[in-house]
Write an enzyme that holds these catalytic residues in place. Structure first.
Site, PDB file in Angstrom:
ATOM      1  N   GLU A  90     -44.117  -1.679 -11.437  1.00  0.00           N
ATOM      2  CA  GLU A  90     -42.846  -1.543 -10.724  1.00  0.00           C
ATOM      3  C   GLU A  90     -43.106  -1.169  -9.277  1.00  0.00           C
ATOM      4  O   GLU A  90     -44.078  -0.478  -8.969  1.00  0.00           O
ATOM      5  CB  GLU A  90     -42.031  -0.416 -11.357  1.00  0.00           C
ATOM      6  CG  GLU A  90     -41.627  -0.713 -12.762  1.00  0.00           C
ATOM      7  CD  GLU A  90     -40.874   0.448 -13.375  1.00  0.00           C
ATOM      8  OE1 GLU A  90     -40.422   0.295 -14.501  1.00  0.00           O
ATOM      9  OE2 GLU A  90     -40.743   1.494 -12.717  1.00  0.00           O
TER      10      GLU A  90
ATOM     11  N   CYS B 202     -42.167   2.157  -2.445  1.00  0.00           N
ATOM     12  CA  CYS B 202     -42.831   3.061  -3.389  1.00  0.00           C
ATOM     13  C   CYS B 202     -43.815   2.224  -4.220  1.00  0.00           C
ATOM     14  O   CYS B 202     -43.412   1.298  -4.914  1.00  0.00           O
ATOM     15  CB  CYS B 202     -41.772   3.722  -4.264  1.00  0.00           C
ATOM     16  SG  CYS B 202     -42.456   4.827  -5.485  1.00  0.00           S
TER      17      CYS B 202
ATOM     18  N   ASN C  18     -34.981  12.511 -13.061  1.00  0.00           N
ATOM     19  CA  ASN C  18     -34.276  11.333 -13.577  1.00  0.00           C
ATOM     20  C   ASN C  18     -34.490  11.319 -15.083  1.00  0.00           C
ATOM     21  O   ASN C  18     -35.614  11.099 -15.530  1.00  0.00           O
ATOM     22  CB  ASN C  18     -34.918  10.055 -13.026  1.00  0.00           C
ATOM     23  CG  ASN C  18     -34.326   9.664 -11.694  1.00  0.00           C
ATOM     24  OD1 ASN C  18     -33.118   9.555 -11.549  1.00  0.00           O
ATOM     25  ND2 ASN C  18     -35.185   9.457 -10.723  1.00  0.00           N
TER      26      ASN C  18
ATOM     27  N   LEU D   2     -46.959  19.588  -8.461  1.00  0.00           N
ATOM     28  CA  LEU D   2     -47.359  20.818  -9.165  1.00  0.00           C
ATOM     29  C   LEU D   2     -46.532  21.029 -10.444  1.00  0.00           C
ATOM     30  O   LEU D   2     -47.051  21.236 -11.511  1.00  0.00           O
ATOM     31  CB  LEU D   2     -47.212  22.034  -8.251  1.00  0.00           C
ATOM     32  CG  LEU D   2     -48.180  22.112  -7.067  1.00  0.00           C
ATOM     33  CD1 LEU D   2     -47.959  23.411  -6.292  1.00  0.00           C
ATOM     34  CD2 LEU D   2     -49.637  22.038  -7.518  1.00  0.00           C
ATOM     35  N   HIS D   3     -45.227  21.092 -10.319  1.00  0.00           N
ATOM     36  CA  HIS D   3     -44.284  21.238 -11.450  1.00  0.00           C
ATOM     37  C   HIS D   3     -44.363  22.557 -12.207  1.00  0.00           C
ATOM     38  O   HIS D   3     -43.714  22.716 -13.253  1.00  0.00           O
ATOM     39  CB  HIS D   3     -44.424  20.100 -12.471  1.00  0.00           C
ATOM     40  CG  HIS D   3     -44.497  18.747 -11.854  1.00  0.00           C
ATOM     41  ND1 HIS D   3     -43.608  18.314 -10.902  1.00  0.00           N
ATOM     42  CD2 HIS D   3     -45.371  17.731 -12.049  1.00  0.00           C
ATOM     43  CE1 HIS D   3     -43.924  17.086 -10.546  1.00  0.00           C
ATOM     44  NE2 HIS D   3     -44.987  16.714 -11.221  1.00  0.00           N
TER      45      HIS D   3
ATOM     46  N   CYS E 269     -48.219  12.870 -18.255  1.00  0.00           N
ATOM     47  CA  CYS E 269     -47.272  13.984 -18.056  1.00  0.00           C
ATOM     48  C   CYS E 269     -46.098  13.783 -19.031  1.00  0.00           C
ATOM     49  O   CYS E 269     -45.585  12.669 -19.151  1.00  0.00           O
ATOM     50  CB  CYS E 269     -46.773  14.000 -16.615  1.00  0.00           C
ATOM     51  SG  CYS E 269     -48.118  14.213 -15.433  1.00  0.00           S
TER      52      CYS E 269
ATOM     53  N   CYS F 189     -42.677  12.066 -17.941  1.00  0.00           N
ATOM     54  CA  CYS F 189     -42.748  10.868 -17.097  1.00  0.00           C
ATOM     55  C   CYS F 189     -42.733   9.592 -17.936  1.00  0.00           C
ATOM     56  O   CYS F 189     -43.510   9.455 -18.880  1.00  0.00           O
ATOM     57  CB  CYS F 189     -44.023  10.950 -16.249  1.00  0.00           C
ATOM     58  SG  CYS F 189     -44.404   9.437 -15.343  1.00  0.00           S
TER      59      CYS F 189
ATOM     60  N   GLY G 188     -48.801   5.351 -12.021  1.00  0.00           N
ATOM     61  CA  GLY G 188     -50.239   5.602 -11.958  1.00  0.00           C
ATOM     62  C   GLY G 188     -50.642   6.740 -11.052  1.00  0.00           C
ATOM     63  O   GLY G 188     -49.844   7.263 -10.268  1.00  0.00           O
ATOM     64  N   GLU G 189     -51.899   7.130 -11.163  1.00  0.00           N
ATOM     65  CA  GLU G 189     -52.456   8.229 -10.376  1.00  0.00           C
ATOM     66  C   GLU G 189     -53.416   7.633  -9.331  1.00  0.00           C
ATOM     67  O   GLU G 189     -54.526   7.203  -9.670  1.00  0.00           O
ATOM     68  CB  GLU G 189     -53.174   9.202 -11.332  1.00  0.00           C
ATOM     69  CG  GLU G 189     -54.039  10.241 -10.675  1.00  0.00           C
ATOM     70  CD  GLU G 189     -53.364  10.997  -9.533  1.00  0.00           C
ATOM     71  OE1 GLU G 189     -52.204  11.408  -9.659  1.00  0.00           O
ATOM     72  OE2 GLU G 189     -54.032  11.167  -8.490  1.00  0.00           O
TER      73      GLU G 189
ATOM     74  N   CYS H  17     -50.432   4.932 -16.835  1.00  0.00           N
ATOM     75  CA  CYS H  17     -51.126   6.091 -16.260  1.00  0.00           C
ATOM     76  C   CYS H  17     -51.814   6.874 -17.373  1.00  0.00           C
ATOM     77  O   CYS H  17     -51.211   7.136 -18.399  1.00  0.00           O
ATOM     78  CB  CYS H  17     -50.132   6.989 -15.520  1.00  0.00           C
ATOM     79  SG  CYS H  17     -50.934   8.416 -14.754  1.00  0.00           S
TER      80      CYS H  17
HETATM   81  N1  SAH Z   1     -49.287  10.170 -10.336  1.00  0.00           N
HETATM   82  C1  SAH Z   1     -48.845  10.646  -9.085  1.00  0.00           C
HETATM   83  C2  SAH Z   1     -47.941   9.674  -8.354  1.00  0.00           C
HETATM   84  C3  SAH Z   1     -46.920   8.953  -9.174  1.00  0.00           C
HETATM   85  S1  SAH Z   1     -45.614   9.945  -9.833  1.00  0.00           S
HETATM   86  C4  SAH Z   1     -48.150  12.000  -9.245  1.00  0.00           C
HETATM   87  O1  SAH Z   1     -47.922  12.414 -10.367  1.00  0.00           O
HETATM   88  O2  SAH Z   1     -47.908  12.632  -8.228  1.00  0.00           O
HETATM   89  C5  SAH Z   1     -44.707  10.385  -8.382  1.00  0.00           C
HETATM   90  C6  SAH Z   1     -43.784  11.562  -8.558  1.00  0.00           C
HETATM   91  O3  SAH Z   1     -42.693  11.233  -9.438  1.00  0.00           O
HETATM   92  C7  SAH Z   1     -44.464  12.781  -9.172  1.00  0.00           C
HETATM   93  O4  SAH Z   1     -44.155  13.926  -8.423  1.00  0.00           O
HETATM   94  C8  SAH Z   1     -43.852  12.836 -10.551  1.00  0.00           C
HETATM   95  O5  SAH Z   1     -43.859  14.120 -11.062  1.00  0.00           O
HETATM   96  C9  SAH Z   1     -42.461  12.318 -10.301  1.00  0.00           C
HETATM   97  N2  SAH Z   1     -41.758  11.881 -11.508  1.00  0.00           N
HETATM   98  C10 SAH Z   1     -42.262  11.305 -12.619  1.00  0.00           C
HETATM   99  N3  SAH Z   1     -41.279  11.045 -13.508  1.00  0.00           N
HETATM  100  C11 SAH Z   1     -40.128  11.464 -12.950  1.00  0.00           C
HETATM  101  C12 SAH Z   1     -38.760  11.476 -13.360  1.00  0.00           C
HETATM  102  N4  SAH Z   1     -38.388  10.982 -14.534  1.00  0.00           N
HETATM  103  N5  SAH Z   1     -37.829  11.983 -12.523  1.00  0.00           N
HETATM  104  C13 SAH Z   1     -38.190  12.459 -11.298  1.00  0.00           C
HETATM  105  N6  SAH Z   1     -39.457  12.473 -10.856  1.00  0.00           N
HETATM  106  C14 SAH Z   1     -40.418  11.983 -11.664  1.00  0.00           C
HETATM  107 FE1  SF4 Z   2     -46.493  10.046 -14.319  1.00  0.00          FE
HETATM  108 FE2  SF4 Z   2     -47.856  10.844 -12.094  1.00  0.00          FE
HETATM  109 FE3  SF4 Z   2     -48.085  12.168 -14.427  1.00  0.00          FE
HETATM  110 FE4  SF4 Z   2     -49.135   9.738 -14.191  1.00  0.00          FE
HETATM  111  S1  SF4 Z   2     -49.750  11.587 -13.087  1.00  0.00           S
HETATM  112  S2  SF4 Z   2     -47.996  10.517 -15.942  1.00  0.00           S
HETATM  113  S3  SF4 Z   2     -47.591   8.736 -12.900  1.00  0.00           S
HETATM  114  S4  SF4 Z   2     -46.235  11.958 -13.165  1.00  0.00           S
END
Ligand code: SAH
Ligand code: SF4
Length: 324
Positions: A78, A91, A273, A199-200, A102, A105, A145-146, A98
């Site tokens: 995407e 984006c 989201n 970070l989260h 997480c 996600c 992805g990362e 990935c």
């Molecule tokens: N893997 C990298 C980059 C892709 S994710 C990372 O984790 O940073 C990009 C951002 O989107 C991250 O901060 C992730 O936590 C956030 N993200 C993932 N799923 C989401 C969701 N459902 N709603 C809002 N943000 C989300």
């Molecule tokens: Fe999603 Fe980023 Fe976590 Fe991968 S590292 S699972 S893309 S939030």
């Protein structure tokens, strides 16, 4: 030829009409431009567009080609185009799926297939420009992805975006879940790209539950970010996706405040989201305000991400999951 591909969105050699006809013919017989297929386009009322792209690299065999027709292909990514008054941001995804997993996600939920090539990363910008008919001038590596687990291709894409497509380094942002080795390596490149680190959580125990795929502690991550700041002079952004009743406690906010205290950084609070089937909820506004206040009282600069594309499958991985 670079001009045609990067600046004029050419999908075939035939379009490159300032090249001699016989050269175009020869090129078409032996090579292909290799652009991805646009499988689906979603348009939000706010102008955000989301594209599902079918990758070409592995489309040689017939079965894969059949699958793409039925929209079942695994090798899809995407990409999103987000228009603002003064800029147009894209984006970008760096992997198919990935491996970090997480728990909140949609991409993490879908598993991992493979790394993208630099060309496939760049192709997303070209596809967004083509659909929107507008030049992309900012790019964030925040799609599927990362990026730091696909370091070489990401770096190559960054250089091409800058050198071939004219996007300023300062208009490029790499978002990482906190791969310390990758952050330290990136710091040594001394580029002017913005580093955003997801970070989260303010404490390791909660972070390990939300981000099961990394072994680094919050302290190690923050130290690597300080090194990035030292090497590049660029202030780091920390991303914190607020999950209702999970990571929004005031104790977590205080721990985060202590962790980042005194650092030249910026915290971006992200509204969640909701992803169907994962069991996490979006934070109410009041809770975001309280959380934010604690961070600000610790001397941190905090912003709240404005949600874009809320009426389409805006969270990365959502559109793709719909086509499975
Ligand atoms: N893997 C990298 C980059 C892709 S994710 C990372 O984790 O940073 C990009 C951002 O989107 C991250 O901060 C992730 O936590 C956030 N993200 C993932 N799923 C989401 C969701 N459902 N709603 C809002 N943000 C989300
Ligand atoms: Fe999603 Fe980023 Fe976590 Fe991968 S590292 S699972 S893309 S939030």
């Amino acid at each position: 030829m670079a001009e045609w591909i990067y600046r004029r969105n050419a999908r075939t050699f035939e379009e490159m009409n300032n090249l001699p006809a016989d050269l175009r013919e020869k090129l078409s017989q032996e090579y292909e431009v290799g652009r991805s297929d646009i499988i689906a386009v979603q348009r939000s009322q706010d102008g955000t567009i989301k594209l599902l792209l079918g990758l070409r690299a592995k489309m040689k065999d017939k079965k894969q080609k059949r699958n793409i027709k039925n929209n079942k292909l695994k090798d899809t990514v995407e990409t999103v185009g987000i228009p603002y008054v003064d800029r147009f941001s894209c984006c970008l995804s760096t992997q198919v799926g990935c491996p970090v997993g997480c728990v909140f996600c949609a991409t993490g939920m879908g598993g991992f297939s493979r790394n993208l090539t630099a060309g496939e990363i760049l192709d997303q910008v070209l596809a967004v420009q083509e659909v929107a008919n507008r030049r992309v001038d900012h790019a964030v590596f925040m799609g599927m992805g990362e990026p730091l687990l696909n370091y070489e291709a990401t770096l190559k894409a960054i250089r091409l975006l800058n050198e071939e497509m004219g996007i300023a380094m300062r208009h490029l942002t790499i978002s990482t879940v906190g791969y310390v080795t990758g952050i330290l390596r990136l710091a040594k490149e001394k580029l002017q790209v913005t580093l955003a680190v997801s970070l989260h959580a303010g404490k390791d125990e909660l972070r390990r539950r939300l981000v099961p795929g990394t072994k680094f502690s919050l302290k190690e991550i923050v130290n690597a970010c300080k090194e990035y700041l030292r090497e590049t002079g660029r202030r780091v952004t920390f991303e914190y996706c607020l999950l209702d009743g999970v990571n929004d406690s005031l104790a977590e906010a205080r721990a985060l405040g202590t962790l980042l205290h005194g650092m030249n950084c910026h915290v971006n609070l992200i509204p969640y989201n909701t992803v169907q089937g994962l069991g996490f909820g979006k934070e109410p506004h009041k809770a975001i305000r309280d959380f934010r206040e604690i961070l600000e009282n610790s001397g941190l600069q905090v912003t709240q991400r404005v949600q874009r594309g809320a009426d389409i499958d805006a969270a990365c991985g959502q559109l793709r999951n719909r086509f499975k």
